[in-house]
Scaffold this active site. Structure first.
Site, short mmCIF file in Angstrom:
data_model
loop_
_atom_site.label_atom_id
_atom_site.label_comp_id
_atom_site.label_asym_id
_atom_site.label_seq_id
_atom_site.Cartn_x
_atom_site.Cartn_y
_atom_site.Cartn_z
N PRO A 11 0.84 -1.20 0.00
CA PRO A 11 0.00 0.00 0.00
C PRO A 11 0.88 1.25 0.00
O PRO A 11 1.77 1.39 0.83
CB PRO A 11 -0.79 -0.13 1.30
CG PRO A 11 0.03 -1.02 2.18
CD PRO A 11 0.74 -1.96 1.26
N THR A 13 0.57 5.45 -0.39
CA THR A 13 -0.11 6.73 -0.54
C THR A 13 0.62 7.56 -1.59
O THR A 13 1.83 7.75 -1.49
CB THR A 13 -0.10 7.45 0.82
OG1 THR A 13 -0.97 6.72 1.69
CG2 THR A 13 -0.56 8.89 0.70
N GLN A 86 -6.78 -0.75 1.02
CA GLN A 86 -6.34 -0.56 2.41
C GLN A 86 -7.23 0.50 3.07
O GLN A 86 -7.23 1.66 2.66
CB GLN A 86 -4.88 -0.12 2.48
CG GLN A 86 -4.40 -0.18 3.93
CD GLN A 86 -3.03 0.42 4.14
OE1 GLN A 86 -2.77 1.52 3.69
NE2 GLN A 86 -2.16 -0.29 4.84
N HIS A 165 -5.90 -1.10 7.94
CA HIS A 165 -4.61 -0.43 8.23
C HIS A 165 -4.45 -0.32 9.75
O HIS A 165 -4.93 0.61 10.37
CB HIS A 165 -4.60 0.94 7.57
CG HIS A 165 -3.24 1.57 7.50
ND1 HIS A 165 -2.17 1.15 8.26
CD2 HIS A 165 -2.77 2.59 6.73
CE1 HIS A 165 -1.11 1.89 7.95
NE2 HIS A 165 -1.44 2.77 7.04
N TYR A 170 -1.34 5.08 13.04
CA TYR A 170 -2.65 5.68 12.77
C TYR A 170 -3.68 5.17 13.80
O TYR A 170 -3.31 4.52 14.77
CB TYR A 170 -3.05 5.42 11.31
CG TYR A 170 -2.04 6.06 10.38
CD1 TYR A 170 -1.93 7.45 10.30
CD2 TYR A 170 -1.14 5.30 9.65
CE1 TYR A 170 -0.97 8.06 9.50
CE2 TYR A 170 -0.17 5.89 8.84
CZ TYR A 170 -0.09 7.28 8.78
OH TYR A 170 0.87 7.88 8.01
N ARG A 217 -2.84 -5.18 8.57
CA ARG A 217 -1.43 -4.74 8.55
C ARG A 217 -0.98 -4.25 9.92
O ARG A 217 -1.69 -3.48 10.58
CB ARG A 217 -1.24 -3.63 7.52
CG ARG A 217 0.25 -3.35 7.29
CD ARG A 217 0.51 -2.43 6.13
NE ARG A 217 1.71 -2.86 5.43
CZ ARG A 217 2.61 -2.05 4.90
NH1 ARG A 217 2.45 -0.74 4.96
NH2 ARG A 217 3.68 -2.52 4.28
N ARG A 257 13.44 -2.77 10.14
CA ARG A 257 14.42 -1.89 9.48
C ARG A 257 13.78 -0.73 8.73
O ARG A 257 14.45 0.05 8.06
CB ARG A 257 15.28 -2.70 8.51
CG ARG A 257 14.49 -3.32 7.38
CD ARG A 257 15.33 -4.25 6.53
NE ARG A 257 14.49 -5.02 5.63
CZ ARG A 257 14.91 -6.09 4.98
NH1 ARG A 257 16.13 -6.51 5.14
NH2 ARG A 257 14.09 -6.72 4.17
N GLY A 288 11.94 -2.72 3.14
CA GLY A 288 13.36 -2.73 2.82
C GLY A 288 13.79 -3.90 1.94
O GLY A 288 14.99 -4.14 1.78
#
Ligand SMILES: Cc1cc2nc3c(=O)[nH]c(=O)nc-3n(C[C@H](O)[C@H](O)[C@H](O)COP(=O)(O)O)c2cc1C
Length: 369
Positions: A11, A13, A86, A165, A170, A217, A257, A288
Site C-alpha cells: 500500500p 499513498t 487498504q 490499516h 494511525y 497490517r 528496518r 526494505g
C-alpha cells in the site's frame, strides 16, 4: 485467491486524488503495475470524513469515491491481479485543517505526535501536530461502523477484499501501542484492552464481507509517528493469536528496518520471525526488501509473500524485471507525494532502458509470461 507469484504491491499513498476521488491517471498507474495472479494492495483509503490527515488521499465513504475506484479495480482485474483496498483512519496524524468544521483530530488519547510534523493544507507548510481529542468509549461503535461500511463500499467498487490499516501509528495502531494509549477504561491498560478496539473493527469487517476477504497490517516496531510499544513481541503476538481466530486472508507485517516510508537502523533484537511462527494464515513481510533477500525470505520460510513499496512504485514492470534479473529504476522520493504525472506514470519500462535495448530478445521471450 489463486496467486501465481509471491510479489505483492505494498500500500502506497501517492496523493494524486485531488478531491478525495481517485483520478483517471491512477487507472494507468495501477494497471501498469498489475500482473496476472499478483496481489496488489491499494493505497491507504480513508473511511470517513474525519479520517483524513494528508492532502489528496482517496476515500471510500461517498458514492463519488466508490465510482472513482471502479475503473481502477476493473483495469487491475482485467490483467488477472487481485486487489485489496487498504482502509485507513489517520487518527491523531491529522490537523484541524483536514477535519470537518476545523475540529480537533481524534485519537485514543490526548497525546500528540511530537517527533514529526504535519503538512497543513491551509498554510501549505509543515506544522506541529495538534493535541488530539481522546475519543469517548461511546464514540467507538460509530468508527467501527465506518470501517464496516468502507469494506462494503470496497466490495461494491469491485475490490477482492480489504486490508485493515493497523500499522504506522494511525488510529487503530495508536490504540495498540502503550506509548500512545493511556486510557483507563476497557480500551486501555492491558494488552487485551489495547487490542480490543482494533479487534472490534476486524470483527465488524469480517461479518460484513467475510474473513477470507480481509487482511490486517501491523508495524510492531519502527516508531513511525511516535508509535512505540514497550513490549512489541507480547502485544503483537497476542494480536496475531486473536486474528488467527478469524481465518483472515493474510496478516501483513512491517520489518523493523523500516520506519513508515524510510529505512532506519534496525534493532538487532527485533525480527518478524516470532510472528510468522504463530500466524496461521498467509504471512506477508514488507520493508526494505530487494528481490534477492525477498527470495531468501521465501526460501527460508520466513514469509509467504513479500510486499515491495518504493521499488515497485518506481518500476511499472517490477515483476517482469525480477523474473529477468533486470536492473531496477531508482525511486525518486521528491515525487512520492506530488500531484502530477511526474514520478507517477512516467517511470520507464524496461524496453525504454539501455538494459532493455541490449536484451531485446529476452524481453520478447518474456512477453508471454
Ligand atoms: C510513498 C509511500 C507511501 C506509503 N503509503 C503507505 C500507505 O498508504 N499505507 C501503508 O500501510 N504504508 C504505506 N507506506 C509504507 C509502505 O507500504 C512500505 O511498508 C514501506 O515503503 C517499506 O517498504 P519498501 O522498503 O519496499 O518501500 C508508504 C511508503 C511510501 C514510500
Amino acid at each position: 485467491m489463486d496467486l501465481t507469484h509471491r510479489i505483492v504491491y505494498a500500500p502506497l499513498t501517492r496523493c494524486r486524488a485531488l478531491t478525495s476521488v481517485p483520478v483517471e491517471m491512477s487507472v494507468q498507474y495501477y494497471r501498469e503495475r498489475a500482473t496476472k495472479g499478483g496481489l496488489m494492495i491499494a493505497e491507504g483509503t480513508i473511511v470517513s470524513e474525519n479520517g483524513f490527515g494528508y492532502p489528496c488521499t482517496p476515500g471510500i465513504f461517498t458514492k463519488e469515491q466508490v465510482e472513482g475506484w471502479k475503473p481502477i479495480v476493473k483495469a487491475v482485474k482485467e490483467k488477472g491481479a487481485f486487489m485489496f483496498c487498504q482502509i485507513w483512519h489517520c487518527g491523531r496524524a491529522s490537523h484541524q485543517h483536514y477535519q470537518p468544521n476545523g475540529e480537533d483530530p481524534i485519537s485514543c488519547s490526548d497525546i500528540p505526535i511530537k517527533g514529526q510534523q504535519c503538512f497543513s493544507l491551509k498554510t501549505m507548510q509543515m506544522e506541529d501536530y495538534p493535541v488530539p481529542r481522546a475519543l469517548g468509549k461511546e464514540e467507538l461503535p460509530k468508527i467501527v461502523d465506518q470501517f464496516r461500511m468502507a469494506a462494503r463500499n470496497a466490495i461494491d467498487a469491485g475490490f477482492y477484499g480489504v486490508e485493515i490499516h493497523g500499522a504506522n501509528g494511525y488510529l487503530l495502531d495508536s490504540f495498540m501501542k502503550d506509548g500512545i494509549n493511556n486510557r483507563t477504561d476497557e480500551y486501555g491498560g492491558s494488552i487485551e484492552n489495547r487490542c480490543r478496539f482494533p479487534l472490534e473493527v476486524v470483527q465488524a469487517v469480517c461479518d460484513e464481507i467475510g474473513a477470507d476477504r480481509v487482511g490486517y497490517r501491523l508495524s510492531p516496531f519502527g516508531g513511525f509517528l511516535d508509535a512505540e510499544d514497550s513490549h512489541p513481541y507480547a502485544s503483537v503476538s497476542y494480536m496475531i493469536e486473536e486474528l488467527n481466530r478469524f481465518g483472515l486472508a493474510y496478516v501483513h507485517c512491517v520489518e523493523p528496518r523500516v520506519k513508515g516510508n524510510m529505512d532506519q537502523e534496525a534493532d538487532p533484537n527485533y525480527s518478524l520471525a516470532p510472528y510468522k511462527k504463530i500466524c496461521r494464515t498467509v504471512f506477508i513481510a514488507a520493508g526494505g526488501y530487494v528481490p534477492e533477500d525477498a527470495a531468501d525470505a521465501i526460501g527460508s520460510g520466513s514469509a509467504d509473500l513479500v510486499a515491495f513499496g518504493r521499488r515497485y512504485l518506481a518500476n511499472p514492470d517490477f515483476v517482469k524485471r525480477i523474473k529477468l534479473g533486470a536492473p531496477l529504476n531508482e525511486y525518486d522520493r521528491s515525487t512520492f507525494y506530488t500531484q502530477g504525472a511526474e514520478g507517477y506514470i512516467d517511470y520507464p519500462f524496461l524496453e525504454d532502458t539501455e538494459w532493455g535495448r541490449e536484451h531485446s530478445s529476452l524481453l520478447e521471450g518474456a512477453k508471454e509470461g
